[in-house]
Scaffold this motif. Structure first.
Motif, short mmCIF file in Angstrom:
data_model
loop_
_atom_site.label_atom_id
_atom_site.label_comp_id
_atom_site.label_asym_id
_atom_site.label_seq_id
_atom_site.Cartn_x
_atom_site.Cartn_y
_atom_site.Cartn_z
N ILE B 76 0.81 -1.28 -0.02
CA ILE B 76 -0.25 0.03 0.13
C ILE B 76 1.00 1.23 -0.04
N ILE B 77 1.91 1.25 0.81
CA ILE B 77 2.82 2.55 1.10
C ILE B 77 3.46 2.60 -0.39
N ALA B 78 4.12 1.46 -0.80
CA ALA B 78 4.63 1.64 -2.13
C ALA B 78 3.91 2.21 -3.46
N GLY B 79 2.61 1.59 -3.52
CA GLY B 79 1.73 2.28 -4.43
C GLY B 79 1.54 3.52 -4.13
N GLY B 80 1.28 4.14 -2.69
CA GLY B 80 0.95 5.44 -2.38
C GLY B 80 2.40 6.54 -2.69
N PHE B 81 3.50 5.81 -2.62
CA PHE B 81 4.85 6.57 -2.94
C PHE B 81 4.68 6.85 -4.34
N MET B 82 4.40 5.89 -5.34
CA MET B 82 4.35 6.22 -6.75
C MET B 82 3.32 7.34 -7.08
N ALA B 83 2.40 7.38 -6.39
CA ALA B 83 1.26 8.31 -6.67
C ALA B 83 1.70 9.62 -6.00
N LEU B 84 2.59 9.59 -5.05
CA LEU B 84 2.97 10.85 -4.23
C LEU B 84 3.99 11.38 -5.63
N ILE B 85 4.64 10.70 -6.31
CA ILE B 85 5.55 11.10 -7.05
C ILE B 85 4.58 11.86 -8.35
N HIS B 86 3.50 11.20 -8.72
CA HIS B 86 2.60 11.66 -9.67
C HIS B 86 1.81 13.07 -9.15
N ALA B 87 1.58 13.00 -7.98
CA ALA B 87 1.11 14.38 -7.24
C ALA B 87 2.16 15.36 -7.33
N VAL B 88 3.32 15.25 -6.71
CA VAL B 88 4.18 16.30 -6.79
C VAL B 88 4.50 16.92 -8.23
N VAL B 89 4.79 15.78 -9.10
CA VAL B 89 5.13 16.52 -10.49
C VAL B 89 3.82 17.11 -11.11
N SER B 90 2.73 16.63 -11.00
CA SER B 90 1.59 17.27 -11.69
C SER B 90 0.93 18.30 -10.84
N ILE B 91 0.91 18.31 -9.56
CA ILE B 91 0.17 19.34 -8.72
C ILE B 91 1.24 20.53 -8.61
N ARG B 92 2.42 20.22 -7.91
CA ARG B 92 3.58 20.99 -7.48
C ARG B 92 4.20 21.61 -8.76
N TYR B 93 4.47 20.93 -9.83
CA TYR B 93 5.01 21.47 -10.86
C TYR B 93 4.12 21.46 -12.16
N HIS B 94 2.96 21.26 -11.79
CA HIS B 94 2.22 21.73 -13.01
C HIS B 94 2.44 20.81 -14.29
N ALA B 95 2.92 19.85 -14.01
CA ALA B 95 3.31 19.00 -15.36
C ALA B 95 2.02 18.35 -15.98
#
Lengths: 410, 316
Positions: B76-95
């Motif tokens: 669950i954590i591993a899946g969440g970590f991958m999602a965190l990358i997606h979140a940072v890149v697409s929310i924080r960096y507007h990718a």
């Protein structure tokens, strides 16, 4: 996150005093972001390798060896490595162009893989069923069949987008899987299965095959039998494709319309461009490039339809190729060479450094992350007009030029 | 004709319904993740990758620690970590969220096999012993009900959890303040922002939730239904979940219905080997059905208004 970008100070410097040096820098500036992304990927990739107790230096040396035949530790043959790189590069150029032309129109063709498969299927059908035709007619027919099948498949997504507004990302993902399963169905128990084969079609007729760069025999070339050099003349088809792309985008009204729609659908509509028509035509062209890629690989390399498309990543690598190449013809060719070299190099890395060739996919994803995270400033506003400076940047920014945004057409 | 009778005969036994529910649930978890993420306005095509990552780390953890609960948690954590990358890149960096999603899927497919090779070398990863797999639970008393019992009350633990999550998410999304805010952020972020809702926090939470759910699905796949990790073992299920989400018109219950339809295909194929139709041909059906829905032939399926558009304050 390290977001390598072009030195902005150079911009003002070159504007004030155009020295020869600043001119060179200004010319190279568009390459800053892509090169920075690749550098970023290699640095993070090295960290990943070291963190998992691997030897990053050895990994990259063997990667360079496999890709370009340099820094070889185990006496690999340089010519053979270059030949292998060319094999990977050939379809990547075409699929890269496929994704790039869609990007130019603000469309995200994630379905290059499916269009490639459809192109391969059509090429196989023509190459097998019409095998008695003379090569002079058969070979072009095979390539054209693949192109048309890919175009139709890409065009389907375009029509869905233009008519119903269905997002092309979602439809092309679905179409990918339809094509993948269709290819498996055809060759396993389906009408294209070769007698006695478990999961392959019969090979296409000899006249339907693109010749190799060096004739297939056991004469020695660079110290190796010629038969090991699998590079084939498909590379010329790919380069021809790149020239066509350049011509369409730079020299035709269609290219202008595609770019205009990509920059702003609203503005394009005011300019009298039919957005729906442009979307459909763009997806037709996009699919045509990808379909041609499938036909080229089938005709030049695999010769029969085989069950490898579920592992094949050419259509997905194309996204990285087109983004890294900034959607320009020359950029796509260069990026395709880089990724072709990485894939070819991955095999040597696995043998020499005992590091899985899957590291290449990690590098590819890192390039994508790096480019994507940098998108908003560089990609989003500059993408459609790349190579030409936007004359009214403020106006462009005001408009919603998000790639893949679900603008309702019409 | 004979084959049709065989298929129809299948429906007399509870087995096919049991399998339908099992496979449907496997798709339901990432589909729920997709619903949450996209309702918040972040396009998520990365369930495939997050699921695969979860599947891999579940097996790694289970083999290392011989503790299934720890393994599920790690997945669950591993899946969440991958999602965190997606979140940072697409929310924080507007990718671009599609590029980011594609990158997640590529990195998951590459990294899992790369790590497999680094951790275990050329030898096989090995399989998890039966006592360390996610258990099947027989609900006492209820499992004795004829026909119904074997279908609903002899399922894997994850199936029960998923059904509870389905109900919970449906309630949260449509009956609570949090759900209203989440949907507001996905439909009209600047209005939500003006109303004092933190757009970024909600989007981060939603994307990470999709990763947690996909990670759980990955664990279900590798140490529930199977007992080892195979490269690319998700085999497009994350994309079928994406299809189910669209098919279900971005609602949890709709997605579940779609998952059951898609699961049924697999169940029929699993319970008989004498169907004259090629299984590969059948495998195309979920995607074709989704295309039909997308084409608007069976009602329109419309995404949240701000789906896929990075939010920047003051940029309306």
């Amino acid at each position: 996150m390290a977001t390598p970008s072009a030195p902005t100070t150079e911009r003002t410097a070159s504007a004030d005093t155009p020295t020869p040096l600043s001119r060179v820098i200004a010319y190279l500036r568009p390459m800053g972001t892509p090169l920075g992304s690749v550098l970023f990927a290699f640095v993070v990739g090295a960290i990943v390798v070291v963190a998992t107790r691997g030897n990053a230096l050895l990994a990259y040396e063997s990667l360079a060896c496999g890709g370009f035949g340099i820094f070889c530790q185990n006496g690999e043959n340089t010519a053979l490595q270059l030949s292998n790189t060319l094999v990977f590069t050939t379809p990547l150029i075409l699929t890269g162009l496929a994704v790039a032309v869609a990007f130019r129109a603000g469309l995200f063709n994630i379905g290059a893989e499916g269009q490639l498969v459809m192109g391969a299927i059509a090429a196989a059908v023509v190459g097998i069923k019409l095998g008695t035709w003379p090569a002079l007619i058969l070979l072009p027919s095979v390539l054209i069949a693949g192109t048309l099948a890919g175009a139709a498949y890409g065009g389907l997504a375009g029509v869905l987008k233009a008519v119903t507004g269905a997002h092309e990302v979602v439809t092309t993902i679905m179409l990918n899987y339809v094509a993948l399963w269709a290819s498996r169905y055809l060759i396993i128990g389906g009408p294209l299965q070769a007698p006695g084969a478990f999961n392959a079609s019969p090979p296409v007729a000899a006249g339907a095959q693109l010749p190799r760069l060096v004739p297939l025999n056991n004469n020695l070339l660079f110290g190796l039998p010629q038969s090991v050099f699998t590079a084939y003349t498909g590379i010329f088809v790919s380069l021809f494709g790149a020239a066509i792309y350049f011509f369409i985008m730079r020299r035709t009204a269609l290219g202008y319309e595609i770019t205009a729609v990509g920059q702003s659908q609203r503005a394009a509509r005011y300019a009298g461009i039919s957005v729906r028509r442009t979307i459909v035509v763009t997806m037709l062209i996009s699919g045509a490039f990808a379909g041609l890629a499938g036909a080229v690989v089938l005709s030049g390399l695999s010769h029969s339809l085989v069950d490898t498309y579920f592992q094949d990543t050419t259509g997905f690598d194309a996204i990285a190729v087109s983004l890294l190449g900034q959607n320009t013809a020359i950029g796509v060719v260069l990026a395709a060479i880089l990724f072709g070299a990485l894939h070819a190099g991955g095999q040597v890395m696995e043998a020499d450094a005992q590091i899985s060739h899957n590291l290449v996919f990690v590098l590819e994803a890192l390039v994508l992350f790096s480019l994507a995270a940098n998108f908003l400033r560089t990609f989003k506003f500059r993408l459609p007009a790349f190579g030409r400076s936007p004359t009214q940047p403020a106006e462009l920014e005001a408009q919603d030029v998000v790639v893949g945004a679900a603008d309702e057409p019409g | 004709m004979n084959a049709l009778l065989i298929i129809l005969g299948l429906f007399k036994s509870p087995d096919v319904y049991h399998s339908t529910l099992t496979y449907g649930t496997l798709l339901l978890l990432p589909a729920l993740g997709g619903v949450i993420s996209e309702r918040s306005g972040v396009v998520n095509i990365a369930m495939e990758g997050m699921m695969l990552t979860g599947a891999f780390f579940a097996v790694v953890a289970d083999l290392a620690w011989h503790n299934v609960w720890l393994a599920v948690l790690v997945a669950i954590i591993a899946g969440g970590f991958m999602a965190l990358i997606h979140a940072v890149v697409s929310i924080r960096y507007h990718a671009d969220q599609i590029v980011s999603g594609v990158a997640i899927n590529i990195v998951a497919a590459g990294l899992t096999v790369f790590l497999l090779n680094q951790f275990y070398g050329v030898q096989e990863i090995g399989s998890v012993a039966p006592q360390f797999l996610i258990p099947n639970i027989k609900v006492p008393v209820l499992d004795a009900i004829p026909f119904i019992g074997p279908i609903f009350f002899e399922q894997n633990l994850v199936v029960y959890i998923a059904i509870i999550l389905l109900v919970a998410i449906n309630i949260i999304l449509f009956r609570t303040r949090l759900g209203l805010r989440l949907r507001a952020v996905g439909e009209h972020p600047s209005a939500a922002d003006t109303a004092g809702i933190n757009v970024y926090t909600l989007r981060y939470g939603a994307v990470i939730a999709s990763g947690l759910l996909s990670g759980l699905a990955g664990a279900f796949l590798s140490i529930g239904l199977s007992n080892t990790f195979v490269p690319n073992m998700t085999d497009g299920r994350g994309y079928i979940a994406l299809a189910a989400m669209i098919f279900g018109k971005w609602t949890p219950l709709g997605a579940f219905a779609a998952c059951l339809i898609f699961g049924l295909g697999q169940a029929i194929y699993d319970n008989t080997s004498i169907i004259p139709i090629s299984p590969y041909f059948l495998s195309m059906l979920p995607y074709i059905l989704t295309l039909v829905v997308l084409a608007g032939l069976v009602g329109r399926s419309i995404p949240p208004a701000a789906d896929g558009i990075p939010y920047e304050p003051g940029n309306e």
